[in-house]
Design an enzyme around this catalytic site. Structure first.
Site, PDB file in Angstrom:
ATOM      1  N   LYS A 105      -5.420 -34.198   0.335  1.00 25.27           N
ATOM      2  CA  LYS A 105      -5.100 -35.828  -0.147  1.00 25.27           C
ATOM      3  C   LYS A 105      -4.348 -36.113   1.391  1.00 25.27           C
ATOM      4  O   LYS A 105      -3.608 -35.345   1.972  1.00 25.27           O
ATOM      5  CB  LYS A 105      -4.080 -35.632  -1.184  1.00 25.27           C
ATOM      6  N   TYR A 223      -9.193 -52.959 -13.635  1.00 29.07           N
ATOM      7  CA  TYR A 223     -10.083 -53.951 -13.869  1.00 29.07           C
ATOM      8  C   TYR A 223     -11.494 -53.410 -14.230  1.00 29.07           C
ATOM      9  O   TYR A 223     -12.140 -53.715 -15.351  1.00 29.07           O
ATOM     10  CB  TYR A 223     -10.301 -54.766 -12.433  1.00 29.07           C
TER      11      TYR A 223
HETATM   12  N1  GLU Z   1      -8.533 -40.844  -4.712  1.00 27.19           N
HETATM   13  C1  GLU Z   1      -9.595 -40.663  -5.670  1.00 27.19           C
HETATM   14  C2  GLU Z   1      -8.995 -39.659  -6.348  1.00 27.19           C
HETATM   15  O1  GLU Z   1      -7.495 -39.417  -6.791  1.00 27.19           O
HETATM   16  C3  GLU Z   1     -10.908 -40.047  -5.422  1.00 27.19           C
HETATM   17  C4  GLU Z   1     -10.942 -38.899  -4.348  1.00 27.19           C
HETATM   18  C5  GLU Z   1     -12.363 -38.666  -3.628  1.00 27.19           C
HETATM   19  O2  GLU Z   1     -13.179 -39.389  -4.098  1.00 27.19           O
HETATM   20  O3  GLU Z   1     -12.460 -37.659  -3.065  1.00 27.19           O
HETATM   21  O4  GLU Z   1      -9.476 -38.750  -7.318  1.00 27.19           O
END
Ligand code: GLU
Length: 419
Positions: A105, A223
């Site tokens: 992340k 949404y």
């Molecule tokens: N940010 C999204 C999540 O928390 C997607 C992560 C991704 O597609 O790599 O799962």
């Protein structure tokens, strides 16, 4: 927003599942320690000509199952503890849905609402410059998260390609469809949540057509969840954004609200002003009131730590589908358990996003383009299969769905570490 140390919460749940699996402490140590914590300042020139520095993050938690994967968030409260927790949840999420990806992340501590479009583009490109050597299609593939979007991914993939010296679309996922993004990625998180919810509804014997849904959040995820549920005959009775929400007892079409919000900017003041729903009686409510509404399914789709020990007791929904990462604290989970309110946990409920990101990465590597139908069919199969796996574990071991998901995911991660 209440600040709770999110990493400690995740570790508590990890410890519990390691114990359930009868594994020794070493696995706890291994799975509670991120492999790389990278922080770089990201400096850009503002429109005023001055430079400004923002703190940038990438945490690469675990790559036992495949390259690190996970979004980048641009948020004023982004911090290393939060990014670490979300990276851990990504590792677990990929394991739960059984895709060959690890957990990562990233983030920047910034309020993107205060940036011009040009500044936002400079910030996105600058992030790639400073993290270039840490990421890449077979190393770490970022994607959108809170306050980042397909356009930002397009800038980032373009910057990555320039630095690499060749076009590298598989460096980022969640790109616009006309820039090698995948069909269906834009609403994949909500679509995956919908598939999980459909399974839960079946298990609980609820009757479609009568199911009242309340959704906190009206961004991309909230949404689309509202839209998909409405299209499938669910009664969406309340939605909210950060400034408050609306409640309409007989249900409403979320697209009318979206249209009004686009025209007026704020959801609470937007609804029923010159739109087709002028004659429908509605009530303005706060986010706190929204969470405590009587309904069949409550979907937190905004921020983390929304259902805590302070309000869990007041939840009147029959079930909760946790579309936002970390929306429910462990203390709240215990209270919901006592109240016999099942929770579809974030690691399954919102995994549709990363699953379709994985599909996008595959399409980019093979230089192919799948149809939306193919993408959604494959997504549906995965989410339904893993929902049922988790359901069975939960029945067999008499644990809630989150612990069952942890048992499933941690079991797969441990297997991968051992090989
Ligand atoms: N940010 C999204 C999540 O928390 C997607 C992560 C991704 O597609 O790599 O799962």
């Amino acid at each position: 927003m209440e600040r709770i140390n999110p990493f400690n919460n995740a570790l508590k749940q990890l410890k519990e599942s390691i114990a359930y699996l009868g594994l020794d402490e070493e696995y706890y140590r291994r799975l509670s320690t991120p492999e790389h914590i990278i922080e770089h300042p990201v400096t850009i020139v503002m429109d005023s000509g001055e430079s400004k520095t923002f703190q940038g993050y990438r945490v690469q938690f675990n790559n036992a199952l495949g390259p690190y994967k996970g979004g980048i968030r641009f948020h004023p409260l982004a911090n290393i503890e939060e990014v670490k927790t979300l990276a851990f949840l990504m590792a677990l999420k990929c394991a739960v849905v059984n895709i060959p990806m690890g957990g990562g992340k990233g983030g920047v501590q910034v309020n993107p609402k205060n940036l011009s479009a040009e500044e936002l583009e400079r910030l996105s490109r600058a992030w790639v410059k400073v993290f270039f050597h840490d990421i890449g299609p077979d190393r770490d593939i970022p994607a959108p998260d809170m306050y980042t979007n397909p356009q930002i991914m397009a800038w980032m993939a373009d910057e990555y390609s320039k630095l690499a010296g060749h076009y590298t679309p598989a460096s980022f996922t969640g790109k616009p469809v006309d820039k090698d993004g995948s069909e269906g990625r834009e609403f994949a998180t909500s679509q995956g949540g919908f598939y999980a919810l459909t399974e839960l509804v079946k298990k609980m014997g609820m009757q479609t057509g009568k199911i009242r849904v309340v959704i906190q959040g009206f961004g991309n995820v909230g949404y689309h969840a509202a839209r998909i549920l409405h299209e499938h005959g669910y009664k969406v009775v309340a939605v909210s954004d950060s400034r408050g929400g609306i409640y309409v007892e007989q249900g409403f079409n979320p697209d009318h609200v979206m249209q009004a919000k686009r025209e007026r900017g704020v959801l609470v003041n937007a609804y029923c002003h010159g739109t087709v729903c002028d004659n429908i009686e509605h009530k303005k409510i706060t986010n706190k009131e929204l969470l405590e509404l009587e309904c069949d399914i409550l979907i937190p789709a905004a921020l983390e730590n929304q259902i805590t020990e302070k309000n869990a007791d007041k939840i009147k929904a029959r079930a909760v589908v946790e579309l936002a990462n970390g929306a429910i604290t462990p203390e709240a989970d215990t209270i919901l358990d006592q109240k016999r309110i099942p929770v579809v946990p974030d690691v399954l409920a919102n995994a549709g996003g990363v699953v379709v990101s994985y599909f996008e990465w595959q399409q980019n590597l093979e230089n192919k383009k799948w149809t939306e139908r193919k993408v959604l069919n494959k997504l549906e199969k995965i989410i339904k299969k893993e929902f049922n796996n988790i359901w069975i574990i939960s029945r067999d071991k008499k644990v809630n769905l989150r612990t069952a998901a942890f048992i499933l995911g941690i079991g797969r991660l441990v297997k991968a570490i051992k090989r």
